[in-house]
Design a protein around this motif. Structure first.
Motif, PDB file in Angstrom:
ATOM      1  N   VAL A  80       0.848  -1.205   0.000  1.00  0.00           N
ATOM      2  CA  VAL A  80       0.000   0.000   0.000  1.00  0.00           C
ATOM      3  C   VAL A  80       0.885   1.258   0.000  1.00  0.00           C
ATOM      4  N   ASP A  81       1.932   1.255   0.798  1.00  0.00           N
ATOM      5  CA  ASP A  81       2.839   2.421   0.840  1.00  0.00           C
ATOM      6  C   ASP A  81       3.484   2.675  -0.513  1.00  0.00           C
ATOM      7  N   MET A  82       3.932   1.586  -1.159  1.00  0.00           N
ATOM      8  CA  MET A  82       4.594   1.760  -2.472  1.00  0.00           C
ATOM      9  C   MET A  82       3.614   2.284  -3.507  1.00  0.00           C
ATOM     10  N   VAL A  83       2.375   1.754  -3.484  1.00  0.00           N
ATOM     11  CA  VAL A  83       1.358   2.217  -4.430  1.00  0.00           C
ATOM     12  C   VAL A  83       1.111   3.709  -4.208  1.00  0.00           C
ATOM     13  N   LEU A  84       0.913   4.089  -2.952  1.00  0.00           N
ATOM     14  CA  LEU A  84       0.641   5.495  -2.635  1.00  0.00           C
ATOM     15  C   LEU A  84       1.806   6.380  -3.061  1.00  0.00           C
ATOM     16  N   GLU A  85       2.979   5.975  -2.638  1.00  0.00           N
ATOM     17  CA  GLU A  85       4.170   6.800  -2.913  1.00  0.00           C
ATOM     18  C   GLU A  85       4.330   7.016  -4.417  1.00  0.00           C
ATOM     19  N   ARG A  86       4.133   5.964  -5.184  1.00  0.00           N
ATOM     20  CA  ARG A  86       4.370   6.063  -6.626  1.00  0.00           C
ATOM     21  C   ARG A  86       3.267   6.848  -7.334  1.00  0.00           C
ATOM     22  N   LEU A  87       2.049   6.787  -6.797  1.00  0.00           N
ATOM     23  CA  LEU A  87       0.953   7.519  -7.441  1.00  0.00           C
ATOM     24  C   LEU A  87       0.900   8.979  -6.992  1.00  0.00           C
ATOM     25  N   LEU A  88       1.287   9.224  -5.758  1.00  0.00           N
ATOM     26  CA  LEU A  88       1.239  10.618  -5.253  1.00  0.00           C
ATOM     27  C   LEU A  88       2.300  11.461  -5.944  1.00  0.00           C
ATOM     28  N   ASN A  89       3.459  10.874  -6.202  1.00  0.00           N
ATOM     29  CA  ASN A  89       4.544  11.625  -6.855  1.00  0.00           C
ATOM     30  C   ASN A  89       4.476  11.457  -8.359  1.00  0.00           C
ATOM     31  N   SER A  90       3.379  11.846  -8.947  1.00  0.00           N
ATOM     32  CA  SER A  90       3.280  11.641 -10.405  1.00  0.00           C
ATOM     33  C   SER A  90       2.934  12.951 -11.104  1.00  0.00           C
TER      34      SER A  90
END
Ligand SMILES: O=c1[nH]cnc2c1ncn2[C@@H]1O[C@H](CO)[C@@H](O)[C@H]1O
Length: 327
Positions: free
Chosen positions: A317-327
Motif C-alpha cells: 500500500v505504501d509503495m502504491v501510494l508513494e508512486r501515485l502521489l509523486n506523479s
C-alpha cells in the motif's frame, strides 16, 4: 557507458498483459512510476472488459501517462478453446472498464502484431530477460506457449494474478475471475514448465486500499492520483456491496509489485492444476509434492510453480501510494 544507459540496461523488462480495468489502470501507472522496471509493451485480453475495449483502454491509459512510446498489441477475443461466451466483469469496473467516465477515444492504434506475436518475438529477442505480468485470463500466454516451443525457456518469468489457493473464489466458491475466464489456458500455463509466480486472491485480499488511502490520492496534485480518483468510485461501491468492506482489494497492483520487488511476498512451490469442467471449473489445486501417492495422479511429473502465500501488505500500500502521489 553513460549513467542513463547503464540504468536502462539494469532495469527488468516487463510486458503487462492486461484487461483494463480499474485495478489494471492502477497497476499500469505504478509500473510506469517504478524505476526498477522498463515497461516494453502492453498486450490486451478480455476479462474486465472485452478485448477491443481493453485495447482502447490500454492506449488511453498510455496517453494519460504521456507514454505513447510504449506499444500496445491486441490479444485474443476468444478463449483458447475458441469459446465466445466470455464472462465480463463490467459490474466491478463499469461498462467502459474505467468507472463509466466517458473518456474520449484514444488517438493511437495498436501495433500490427498480435499479442501472441509480440510476446513470442520479445522473448526471442531478450532470452531470459523479460517478465510477463499477466493481469487477466491467460489465453495470450497459453497461445504463446503453443505457438513457440522456445517461449517457455525464453521468457524470464511469468508473474500472474490468478487463482484462489485454499480459499474461496470471487466468481463462485471454487473459482477466481482470471482463471475462470479461461481455465484451459490457465492449466496450459501452470503445467508449461515456465518460471511462474502465481499471486492469488488468498494473497491480494490481504492488501486493502482504504477510504483514507483514497483520500490521500484525492488531496494529491499528482496526475495519476487525480485520474484514479475519478474512476475509483464504482470499484469502492462494488466492494462495499459484495464484501461489506470500506476499502478495495489491490489485486493487480500487488501482482505488479511482486514482479518489481519479489521480496514483498513469500511463496511455496508445487504443482498447480486447474479444473476445466463441472461445478468447480476454474478451481486451482496445489499439490505440495511432499506426499508420495500410491498411484499416478494428474499432478505427477508436472513442473512446479511458485504460489505466493504471504505479502507485506502495508509495504505494498505504501509503495502504491508513494508512486501515485509523486506523479
Ligand atoms: O467478484 C468479482 N468478479 C469478477 N471479477 C472480479 C471480482 N472481484 C474482482 N474482480 C476482478 O478480477 C481480478 C481478481 O480476481 C481483478 O482484476 C479484479 O478487478
Amino acid at each position: 557507458m553513460g549513467e542513463e544507459v547503464a540504468n536502462v540496461k539494469k532495469k527488468k523488462k516487463i510486458i503487462i498483459d492486461t484487461d483494463p480495468g480499474i485495478d489494471d489502470a492502477m497497476a499500469i501507472f505504478v509500473a510506469l512510476q517504478s524505476p526498477e522496471v522498463e515497461v516494453i509493451g502492453l498486450t490486451t485480453i478480455y476479462g474486465n472488459v472485452y478485448t477491443t475495449l481493453a485495447t482502447r483502454n490500454a492506449l488511453h491509459l498510455l496517453e494519460v501517462a504521456g507514454r505513447t512510446d510504449i506499444p500496445v498489441a491486441e490479444g485474443s477475443h476468444v478463449t483458447i478453446t475458441k469459446g465466445t461466451k466470455l464472462r465480463i466483469a463490467d459490474f466491478v469496473h463499469g461498462a467502459d472498464g474505467l468507472g463509466n467516465q466517458n473518456f474520449p477515444p484514444p488517438k493511437g492504434k495498436p501495433i500490427g502484431q498480435s499479442a501472441v506475436e509480440f510476446l513470442v518475438e520479445q522473448a526471442n529477442l531478450h532470452p531470459g530477460k523479460i517478465t510477463v505480468v499477466a493481469l487477466g485470463p491467460l489465453t495470450n500466454i497459453a497461445l504463446a506457449i503453443q505457438r513457440d516451443p522456445g517461449f517457455v525457456k525464453n521468457i524470464g518469468q511469468i508473474v500472474l494474478l490468478g487463482g484462489a489457493f485454499s480459499v474461496n473464489g470471487n466468481v463462485n466458491p471454487a473459482a477466481e475471475a482470471n482463471i475462470f475466464g479461461d481455465p484451459d489456458a490457465a492449466d496450459i500455463v501452470f503445467t508449461s514448465g515456465a518460471d511462474i509466480l502465481a499471486v492469488g486472491i488468498n494473497v491480494t485480499h490481504q492488501v486493502v486500499f482504504t477510504e483514507e488511502d483514497r483520500n490521500r490520492l484525492t488531496q494529491s496534485t499528482g496526475k495519476f492520483a487525480q485520474y484514479l480518483c475519478k474512476i475509483l468510485g464504482i470499484y469502492y461501491s462494488y466492494h462495499h456491496d459484495a464484501y461489506a468492506t470500506q476499502g478495495v482489494y489491490l489485486h493487480d497492483p500487488t501482482a505488479l509489485l511482486a514482479a518489481v520487488n519479489p521480496s514483498l511476498v513469500t511463496y511455496i512451490e508445487g504443482v498447480v492444476r486447474v479444473q476445466t469442467t463441472g461445478i468447480t471449473r476454474g478451481l486451482t489445486l496445489f499439490d505440495n509434492t511432499k506426499k508420495r501417492y500410491g498411484e499416478i495422479t494428474e499432478w505427477s511429473n508436472k513442473p512446479t510453480v511458485k504460489v505466493a502465500v504471504t505479502v507485506d501488505a502495508p509495504a505494498v500500500v505504501d509503495m502504491v501510494l508513494e508512486r501515485l502521489l509523486n506523479s
